[in-house]
Motif scaffolding. Structure first.
Motif, PDB file in Angstrom:
ATOM      1  N   PRO A  37      -1.844  -3.080  -0.324  1.00  0.00           N
ATOM      2  CA  PRO A  37      -1.330  -2.324   0.822  1.00  0.00           C
ATOM      3  C   PRO A  37      -0.197  -3.061   1.518  1.00  0.00           C
ATOM      4  O   PRO A  37      -0.109  -4.293   1.472  1.00  0.00           O
ATOM      5  CB  PRO A  37      -2.551  -2.181   1.731  1.00  0.00           C
ATOM      6  CG  PRO A  37      -3.467  -3.276   1.323  1.00  0.00           C
ATOM      7  CD  PRO A  37      -3.246  -3.484  -0.144  1.00  0.00           C
ATOM      8  N   SER A  38       0.659  -2.304   2.193  1.00  0.00           N
ATOM      9  CA  SER A  38       1.843  -2.892   2.816  1.00  0.00           C
ATOM     10  C   SER A  38       1.483  -3.939   3.859  1.00  0.00           C
ATOM     11  O   SER A  38       2.216  -4.909   4.056  1.00  0.00           O
ATOM     12  CB  SER A  38       2.709  -1.800   3.449  1.00  0.00           C
ATOM     13  OG  SER A  38       1.972  -1.087   4.438  1.00  0.00           O
ATOM     14  N   ALA A  39       0.353  -3.761   4.555  1.00  0.00           N
ATOM     15  CA  ALA A  39      -0.063  -4.734   5.569  1.00  0.00           C
ATOM     16  C   ALA A  39      -0.253  -6.108   4.955  1.00  0.00           C
ATOM     17  O   ALA A  39      -0.039  -7.129   5.615  1.00  0.00           O
ATOM     18  CB  ALA A  39      -1.352  -4.278   6.247  1.00  0.00           C
ATOM     19  N   LEU A  40      -0.656  -6.159   3.675  1.00  0.00           N
ATOM     20  CA  LEU A  40      -0.856  -7.440   2.999  1.00  0.00           C
ATOM     21  C   LEU A  40       0.367  -7.877   2.213  1.00  0.00           C
ATOM     22  O   LEU A  40       0.699  -9.065   2.191  1.00  0.00           O
ATOM     23  CB  LEU A  40      -2.072  -7.362   2.064  1.00  0.00           C
ATOM     24  CG  LEU A  40      -3.424  -7.147   2.735  1.00  0.00           C
ATOM     25  CD1 LEU A  40      -4.552  -7.214   1.703  1.00  0.00           C
ATOM     26  CD2 LEU A  40      -3.674  -8.168   3.844  1.00  0.00           C
ATOM     27  N   SER A  41       1.054  -6.945   1.566  1.00  0.00           N
ATOM     28  CA  SER A  41       2.219  -7.348   0.769  1.00  0.00           C
ATOM     29  C   SER A  41       3.290  -7.975   1.650  1.00  0.00           C
ATOM     30  O   SER A  41       4.040  -8.853   1.210  1.00  0.00           O
ATOM     31  CB  SER A  41       2.784  -6.149   0.007  1.00  0.00           C
ATOM     32  OG  SER A  41       3.248  -5.150   0.897  1.00  0.00           O
ATOM     33  N   SER A  42       3.350  -7.561   2.923  1.00  0.00           N
ATOM     34  CA  SER A  42       4.360  -8.104   3.835  1.00  0.00           C
ATOM     35  C   SER A  42       4.067  -9.546   4.242  1.00  0.00           C
ATOM     36  O   SER A  42       4.958 -10.241   4.737  1.00  0.00           O
ATOM     37  CB  SER A  42       4.469  -7.234   5.088  1.00  0.00           C
ATOM     38  OG  SER A  42       3.250  -7.243   5.814  1.00  0.00           O
ATOM     39  N   VAL A  43       2.831 -10.000   4.065  1.00  0.00           N
ATOM     40  CA  VAL A  43       2.473 -11.369   4.462  1.00  0.00           C
ATOM     41  C   VAL A  43       1.936 -12.185   3.286  1.00  0.00           C
ATOM     42  O   VAL A  43       1.457 -13.299   3.464  1.00  0.00           O
ATOM     43  CB  VAL A  43       1.429 -11.374   5.605  1.00  0.00           C
ATOM     44  CG1 VAL A  43       2.014 -10.765   6.856  1.00  0.00           C
ATOM     45  CG2 VAL A  43       0.146 -10.672   5.198  1.00  0.00           C
ATOM     46  N   CYS A  44       2.027 -11.643   2.073  1.00  0.00           N
ATOM     47  CA  CYS A  44       1.491 -12.330   0.895  1.00  0.00           C
ATOM     48  C   CYS A  44       2.558 -13.231   0.299  1.00  0.00           C
ATOM     49  O   CYS A  44       3.682 -12.797   0.083  1.00  0.00           O
ATOM     50  CB  CYS A  44       1.032 -11.292  -0.130  1.00  0.00           C
ATOM     51  SG  CYS A  44       0.323 -12.010  -1.624  1.00  0.00           S
ATOM     52  N   ASP A  45       2.199 -14.493   0.027  1.00  0.00           N
ATOM     53  CA  ASP A  45       3.186 -15.366  -0.615  1.00  0.00           C
ATOM     54  C   ASP A  45       2.600 -16.164  -1.771  1.00  0.00           C
ATOM     55  O   ASP A  45       3.211 -17.123  -2.228  1.00  0.00           O
ATOM     56  CB  ASP A  45       3.876 -16.279   0.403  1.00  0.00           C
ATOM     57  CG  ASP A  45       3.014 -17.444   0.846  1.00  0.00           C
ATOM     58  OD1 ASP A  45       3.578 -18.400   1.396  1.00  0.00           O
ATOM     59  OD2 ASP A  45       1.789 -17.411   0.643  1.00  0.00           O
ATOM     60  N   ALA A  46       1.429 -15.769  -2.251  1.00  0.00           N
ATOM     61  CA  ALA A  46       0.901 -16.383  -3.458  1.00  0.00           C
ATOM     62  C   ALA A  46      -0.131 -15.463  -4.078  1.00  0.00           C
ATOM     63  O   ALA A  46      -0.925 -14.823  -3.377  1.00  0.00           O
ATOM     64  CB  ALA A  46       0.265 -17.737  -3.158  1.00  0.00           C
ATOM     65  N   HIS A  47      -0.118 -15.394  -5.401  1.00  0.00           N
ATOM     66  CA  HIS A  47      -1.125 -14.650  -6.151  1.00  0.00           C
ATOM     67  C   HIS A  47      -1.244 -15.293  -7.513  1.00  0.00           C
ATOM     68  O   HIS A  47      -0.242 -15.472  -8.209  1.00  0.00           O
ATOM     69  CB  HIS A  47      -0.740 -13.177  -6.288  1.00  0.00           C
ATOM     70  CG  HIS A  47      -1.789 -12.347  -6.952  1.00  0.00           C
ATOM     71  ND1 HIS A  47      -1.503 -11.346  -7.851  1.00  0.00           N
ATOM     72  CD2 HIS A  47      -3.138 -12.386  -6.844  1.00  0.00           C
ATOM     73  CE1 HIS A  47      -2.622 -10.782  -8.265  1.00  0.00           C
ATOM     74  NE2 HIS A  47      -3.629 -11.399  -7.660  1.00  0.00           N
ATOM     75  N   ALA A  48      -2.448 -15.675  -7.874  1.00  0.00           N
ATOM     76  CA  ALA A  48      -2.674 -16.356  -9.142  1.00  0.00           C
ATOM     77  C   ALA A  48      -3.910 -15.783  -9.828  1.00  0.00           C
ATOM     78  O   ALA A  48      -4.854 -15.341  -9.170  1.00  0.00           O
ATOM     79  CB  ALA A  48      -2.861 -17.857  -8.921  1.00  0.00           C
ATOM     80  N   ASN A  49      -3.901 -15.803 -11.157  1.00  0.00           N
ATOM     81  CA  ASN A  49      -5.040 -15.397 -11.985  1.00  0.00           C
ATOM     82  C   ASN A  49      -5.527 -13.981 -11.693  1.00  0.00           C
ATOM     83  O   ASN A  49      -6.718 -13.756 -11.459  1.00  0.00           O
ATOM     84  CB  ASN A  49      -6.209 -16.372 -11.832  1.00  0.00           C
ATOM     85  CG  ASN A  49      -5.914 -17.748 -12.377  1.00  0.00           C
ATOM     86  OD1 ASN A  49      -4.984 -17.923 -13.164  1.00  0.00           O
ATOM     87  ND2 ASN A  49      -6.684 -18.734 -11.971  1.00  0.00           N
ATOM     88  N   PRO A  50      -4.639 -12.987 -11.705  1.00  0.00           N
ATOM     89  CA  PRO A  50      -5.112 -11.618 -11.467  1.00  0.00           C
ATOM     90  C   PRO A  50      -6.171 -11.209 -12.483  1.00  0.00           C
ATOM     91  O   PRO A  50      -6.068 -11.524 -13.661  1.00  0.00           O
ATOM     92  CB  PRO A  50      -3.835 -10.778 -11.624  1.00  0.00           C
ATOM     93  CG  PRO A  50      -2.890 -11.639 -12.408  1.00  0.00           C
ATOM     94  CD  PRO A  50      -3.201 -13.041 -12.033  1.00  0.00           C
TER      95      PRO A  50
END
Length: 289
Positions: A37-50
């Motif tokens: 969601p946009s509320a999270l994508s706007s503050v997300c700066d790391a994602h690993a091991n989907p």
């Protein structure tokens, strides 16, 4: 060490060199993640091991940047999915806002912003949420060189009135336990990271000796007392405090010639890595329950 080019060092002063290339990588926005969601994508700066079997979320203010690289490395070592959500100058608490936000990176100018982030973090159904913040900042305001800054970082639960020291402390008293309890009511497990000691001066201030920069263990305990007392009353939450490893009579600012801080409150990558085993064990233990 030479310090910053515009501020030559005091003759004869020894100061560990701060390699700004080793503070941390440039944040990588997660806007391309499908379904986030946009509320999270706007503050997300790391994602690993989907797609990993277990999911860990790191959530908080700029101190997310202190722990992000370490926990992302642990994600690859332990095999869990990892998200980092960072909102500068705003704690990981629902029901609070700042009233001083003008030309600031901080995003929590209205109550709905952090409320929505908390809701969407919970909706990810992580196996562990790691909450981190410069907690003591919101209990004292943002002070530099002994002066309260215009962007004071005070919080309020009021949708319109200005935040003050009093409203900020009231907000911490009510919203730390309320946010924790709300997440726990959804069956979520929490690990709360306290902030490291806040120094008297920034490490880059070469006109101050290391003795002037560092704080005593007593100073740190007093400065953290307000939020420590709130956190101590939480139940069912794992608490990690980085201070004991740094503080004897005084709190260390360098080790083996390496700086532990790059300003007055954020640890360097080297400083955060001192806790790799402890935080790794806490995450492993939480995910194995």
């Amino acid at each position: 060490a030479k310090g910053l080019h515009s501020r030559p060092p005091i003759i004869g002063q020894t100061r560990p060199e701060i390699d700004f290339d080793r503070i941390g990588r440039i944040p990588q926005p997660c806007s391309a993640i499908e379904g986030l969601p946009s509320a999270l994508s706007s503050v997300c700066d790391a994602h690993a091991n989907p797609g990993a079997a277990k999911r860990v979320v790191l959530w908080g203010d700029s101190h997310v940047g202190v722990w992000r690289d370490l926990i992302e490395r642990l994600a690859h070592e332990q095999g869990f999915e990892f998200y980092a959500f960072i909102h500068f100058g705003c704690p990981p608490l629902a029901g609070v806002r700042r009233s001083d936000i003008k030309d600031s990176q901080a995003i929590c100018g209205t109550l709905d912003v952090l409320d929505e982030i908390e809701k969407e973090v919970a909706a990810l159904k992580p196996d562990l949420i790691i909450m981190t913040a410069r907690w003591s900042l919101y209990a004292h305001g943002w002070q530099r060189n002994g002066k309260l800054l215009p962007a004071d970082s005070f919080l309020t639960t009021d949708p319109a009135a200005a935040a003050t020291l009093e409203t900020s402390r009231q907000a911490l008293t009510s919203r730390i336990p309320a946010t924790v309890q709300d997440l726990q009511s959804k069956g979520l497990r929490l690990l709360l990271l306290k902030n490291p000691p806040v120094l008297n001066w920034e490490m880059t201030n070469v006109r101050k000796s290391l003795a002037e920069v560092q704080v005593s263990a007593r100073q740190h305990a007093e400065y953290s007392r307000y939020t420590d007392e709130i956190i101590a009353k939480l139940t069912g939450v794992t608490i990690f405090d980085p201070a004991p490893a740094l503080c004897a009579s005084t709190c260390a600012v360098e080790r083996d010639g390496e700086p532990l801080y790059y300003d007055d409150n954020h640890l360097t990558l080297f400083g955060a890595d001192l806790y790799a085993r402890q935080i790794g064990d806490l995450i492993r233990s939480s995910l194995s329950r």
